[in-house]
Design an enzyme around this catalytic site. Structure first.
Site, PDB file in Angstrom:
ATOM      1  N   ARG A   1       0.805  -1.229   0.000  1.00 35.00           N
ATOM      2  CA  ARG A   1       0.000   0.000   0.000  1.00 35.00           C
ATOM      3  C   ARG A   1       0.837   1.278   0.000  1.00 35.00           C
ATOM      4  NH1 ARG A   1      -3.558  -2.358   4.944  1.00 35.00           N
ATOM      5  NH2 ARG A   1      -1.635  -3.564   5.159  1.00 35.00           N
TER       6      ARG A   1
ATOM      7  N   GLN B   1      12.177 -14.683   6.784  1.00 39.18           N
ATOM      8  CA  GLN B   1      10.891 -15.265   6.380  1.00 39.18           C
ATOM      9  C   GLN B   1      10.875 -15.209   4.846  1.00 39.18           C
ATOM     10  OE1 GLN B   1       7.397 -12.869   7.010  1.00 39.18           O
ATOM     11  NE2 GLN B   1       6.047 -14.646   7.203  1.00 39.18           N
TER      12      GLN B   1
HETATM   13  C1  UD1 Z   1      -1.885  -6.212  11.622  1.00 39.79           C
HETATM   14  C2  UD1 Z   1      -2.806  -7.112  12.453  1.00 39.79           C
HETATM   15  C3  UD1 Z   1      -4.027  -6.330  12.890  1.00 39.79           C
HETATM   16  C4  UD1 Z   1      -3.601  -5.085  13.654  1.00 39.79           C
HETATM   17  C5  UD1 Z   1      -2.597  -4.243  12.853  1.00 39.79           C
HETATM   18  C6  UD1 Z   1      -2.006  -3.162  13.732  1.00 39.79           C
HETATM   19  C7  UD1 Z   1      -2.513  -9.390  11.634  1.00 39.79           C
HETATM   20  C8  UD1 Z   1      -3.059 -10.473  10.782  1.00 39.79           C
HETATM   21  N1  UD1 Z   1      -3.191  -8.234  11.657  1.00 39.79           N
HETATM   22  O1  UD1 Z   1      -2.596  -5.845  10.432  1.00 39.79           O
HETATM   23  O2  UD1 Z   1      -4.847  -7.145  13.721  1.00 39.79           O
HETATM   24  O3  UD1 Z   1      -4.731  -4.313  13.980  1.00 39.79           O
HETATM   25  O4  UD1 Z   1      -1.495  -5.053  12.384  1.00 39.79           O
HETATM   26  O5  UD1 Z   1      -1.184  -2.285  13.000  1.00 39.79           O
HETATM   27  O6  UD1 Z   1      -1.517  -9.583  12.316  1.00 39.79           O
HETATM   28  N2  UD1 Z   1       4.735  -8.955   8.277  1.00 39.79           N
HETATM   29  C9  UD1 Z   1       5.728  -9.908   8.154  1.00 39.79           C
HETATM   30  N3  UD1 Z   1       5.478 -11.058   7.474  1.00 39.79           N
HETATM   31  C10 UD1 Z   1       4.263 -11.324   6.932  1.00 39.79           C
HETATM   32  C11 UD1 Z   1       3.247 -10.359   7.065  1.00 39.79           C
HETATM   33  C12 UD1 Z   1       3.507  -9.201   7.733  1.00 39.79           C
HETATM   34  O7  UD1 Z   1       6.842  -9.699   8.650  1.00 39.79           O
HETATM   35  O8  UD1 Z   1       4.120 -12.419   6.350  1.00 39.79           O
HETATM   36  C13 UD1 Z   1       5.013  -7.718   9.005  1.00 39.79           C
HETATM   37  C14 UD1 Z   1       4.892  -6.469   8.147  1.00 39.79           C
HETATM   38  O9  UD1 Z   1       6.145  -6.123   7.583  1.00 39.79           O
HETATM   39  C15 UD1 Z   1       4.409  -5.422   9.135  1.00 39.79           C
HETATM   40  C16 UD1 Z   1       3.710  -6.224  10.207  1.00 39.79           C
HETATM   41  O10 UD1 Z   1       4.079  -7.579  10.032  1.00 39.79           O
HETATM   42  O11 UD1 Z   1       5.492  -4.728   9.726  1.00 39.79           O
HETATM   43  C17 UD1 Z   1       2.189  -6.098  10.109  1.00 39.79           C
HETATM   44  O12 UD1 Z   1       1.760  -6.534   8.838  1.00 39.79           O
HETATM   45  P1  UD1 Z   1       0.641  -5.739   8.047  1.00 39.79           P
HETATM   46  O13 UD1 Z   1       0.447  -6.436   6.746  1.00 39.79           O
HETATM   47  O14 UD1 Z   1       0.937  -4.302   8.020  1.00 39.79           O
HETATM   48  O15 UD1 Z   1      -0.627  -6.053   8.977  1.00 39.79           O
HETATM   49  P2  UD1 Z   1      -1.941  -5.182   9.130  1.00 39.79           P
HETATM   50  O16 UD1 Z   1      -2.833  -5.446   7.987  1.00 39.79           O
HETATM   51  O17 UD1 Z   1      -1.593  -3.778   9.406  1.00 39.79           O
HETATM   52 CA    CA Z   2       0.242  -2.583   9.426  1.00 40.28          CA
END
Ligand code: UD1
Ligand code: CA
Length: 457
Positions: A16, A73
């Site tokens: 995004r 990862q």
């Molecule tokens: C996530 C939470 C949501 C919360 C929000 C708060 C989940 C499924 N959802 O959503 O409940 O309200 O954060 O900001 O956890 N990342 C990884 N590996 C992955 C996916 C993500 O390292 O496979 C990291 C991303 O780089 C990021 C963080 O995890 O820093 C959060 O991921 P993001 O996709 O931003 O989650 P949200 O949709 O914001």
């Molecule tokens: Ca996030």
């Protein structure tokens, strides 16, 4: 005290953001988001912090080197899957683990410490940091039972219309009993709207096992801002900027208009310095006491002494002494070293030049690749001719020299102590100490010449 571990999630691409730069490396007030997070986590007496890297792994790792361990990862299958990558490093340990997203740059050590304390007091196996959001769109919602106990977290995309009305959000920060965390992660499935392994699903898994799951609600919603796009990035920037400016004001710095003053976290400023609007202080800049900076000045990686005034000017990677007066409209380029009581005035450009105490270049000059002694006066329009199209050469101007207006000093060249250069000279040879050097065509006045011209017409 029990062991403490931290897992920082930083493997996502951040679609995004629509950016070539990996999301967690986008800076907020000059420092990458994920580094803000790690720096706060580092204040928590952590035995080991593990950052989960994936997209831009090398770039993230090199940015955080020395501050964290890393686990890769390879495929981004969700936040639960991300945490699982830390198993090899910490999975077998006893202790408490705090999990934080690398895209929440405003989270503070204080709030995480309060969360840890709450977790320990409640003897919980998992504690969620929650917040009440007026506009919860996009966040996971905390679903509680009718008795008020936490039951589960539902993501925006999986939430029913009723669940979407819930305003208590998952901030993405959790505390877990370490072993219970890794045990429960094995049971997380990807049967949901995004086909991902969600970390928040650990909550309902632990609840189903009858374990104590708690929530700690922070009243500072700002801290929990998750930066998913550039709009949120600008909000984070604004809040972080306010925090930094308030800290300086509390420490005795006057900031005339904090909303229009941009100071990066790494900058230090002494007491009774006044910062005028439109000023940017960035990088490793250190400003002393009783200075006036701005309006509209930019200092990057500069060391500035006390009682110095810098108005409407730009200075990069340079050292500027005490009681120096710069501007308006001066440009101090890298590797300049300006001693005490120097004056660099209107439309003067300095590059890789040193100025000794009390020297002046007050108007319209270019002084590059130069060593200027003390008490030197550089007249208006003077230029060091430092470049022959291939190489740069040094101009040396010794103490007490007076350079007349509009002179060219063609480097390499040395002007000896106390020498005078006549205005309009183009100096190509060294000038000895105490000499007067004139290097221009002698003036010829042709009497009545104009009349002759008219006569011939
Ligand atoms: C996530 C939470 C949501 C919360 C929000 C708060 C989940 C499924 N959802 O959503 O409940 O309200 O954060 O900001 O956890 N990342 C990884 N590996 C992955 C996916 C993500 O390292 O496979 C990291 C991303 O780089 C990021 C963080 O995890 O820093 C959060 O991921 P993001 O996709 O931003 O989650 P949200 O949709 O914001
Ligand atoms: Ca996030």
């Amino acid at each position: 005290m029990t062991n403490r571990f931290a897992v920082v999630l930083a493997a996502g691409q951040g679609t995004r953001m629509k950016s070539k730069l990996y999301k967690v490396l986008h800076p907020v007030c000059g420092k990458p988001m994920v580094e803000h997070v790690i720096d706060q986590v580092s204040k928590l007496n952590i035995n080991k912090a593990v950052t989960i890297i994936g997209h831009g792994a090398e770039a993230v790792e090199s940015q955080l080197k020395g501050k964290s361990s890393f686990a890769l990862q390879e495929e981004q299958l969700g936040t639960g899957h991300a945490v699982m990558q830390a198993e090899e490093l910490i999975g077998s340990e006893d202790g408490t683990t705090i999990v934080v997203c690398g895209d929440t740059p405003l989270i503070t050590a204080k709030t995480m410490e309060d969360l840890l304390q709450h977790h320990i007091d409640q003897e919980a196996k998992a504690t969620i940091l929650t917040a009440y959001a007026e506009n919860p769109f996009g966040y996971g919602r905390v679903i509680r039972s009718s008795e008020g106990n936490v039951e589960r977290i539902v993501e925006q995309k999986d939430a029913s219309a009723d669940e979407q009305k819930v305003k208590e959000i998952n901030t993405g920060v959790f505390c877990f009993d370490n072993k219970h965390l890794f045990q429960a992660l094995k049971e997380v499935s990807n049967d949901n709207a995004q086909g991902e392994y969600y970390l928040p699903d650990v909550i309902s898994i632990l609840v189903a096992k009858g374990e104590t799951v708690s929530a700690f609600q922070t009243d500072d919603i700002d801290e929990t801002l998750g930066v998913n796009d550039r709009i949120a990035l600008s909000q984070a920037e604004k809040i972080m900027k306010e925090r930094i400016n308030m800290d300086h004001m509390r420490n005795g710095v006057t900031i005339i208009d904090p909303a229009n003053t941009y100071i990066e976290q790494s900058v230090t400023i002494g007491r009774d310095t006044i910062i005028y609007p439109g000023t940017m202080l960035t990088g490793e800049t250190a400003v002393g006491e009783d200075c006036i900076i701005g309006p509209h000045s930019e200092l990057k990686d500069c060391a500035v002494g006390n009682n110095t005034v810098i108005r409407q000017s730009v200075a990069h990677n340079s050292s500027i002494g005490n009681k120096v007066n710069i501007g308006p409209f001066a440009h101090i380029r890298p590797q300049s070293d300006i001693a005490d009581e120097v004056k660099i005035g209107n439309f003067v450009e300095i590059k890789k030049a040193s100025f000794g105490k009390g020297s002046k270049a007050s108007h319209l000059s270019y002084i590059g690749d130069a060593e200027v002694g003390s008490d030197v006066n550089i007249g208006c329009g003077t230029i060091t001719v430092n470049y022959d199209g291939k190489n740069k050469f040094l101009t040396k101007i010794e103490d007490g020299v007076f350079v007349g207006c509009n002179s060219n000093l063609v480097a390499p060249v040395k002007i000896g102590k106390n020498a005078y250069i006549a205005a309009g000279s183009t100096i190509t040879e060294d000038v000895p100490e105490e000499a007067l050097s004139i290097a221009r065509a002698r003036q010829v006045n042709k009497e009545d010449y104009v009349k002759k011209l008219k006569h011939n017409q």
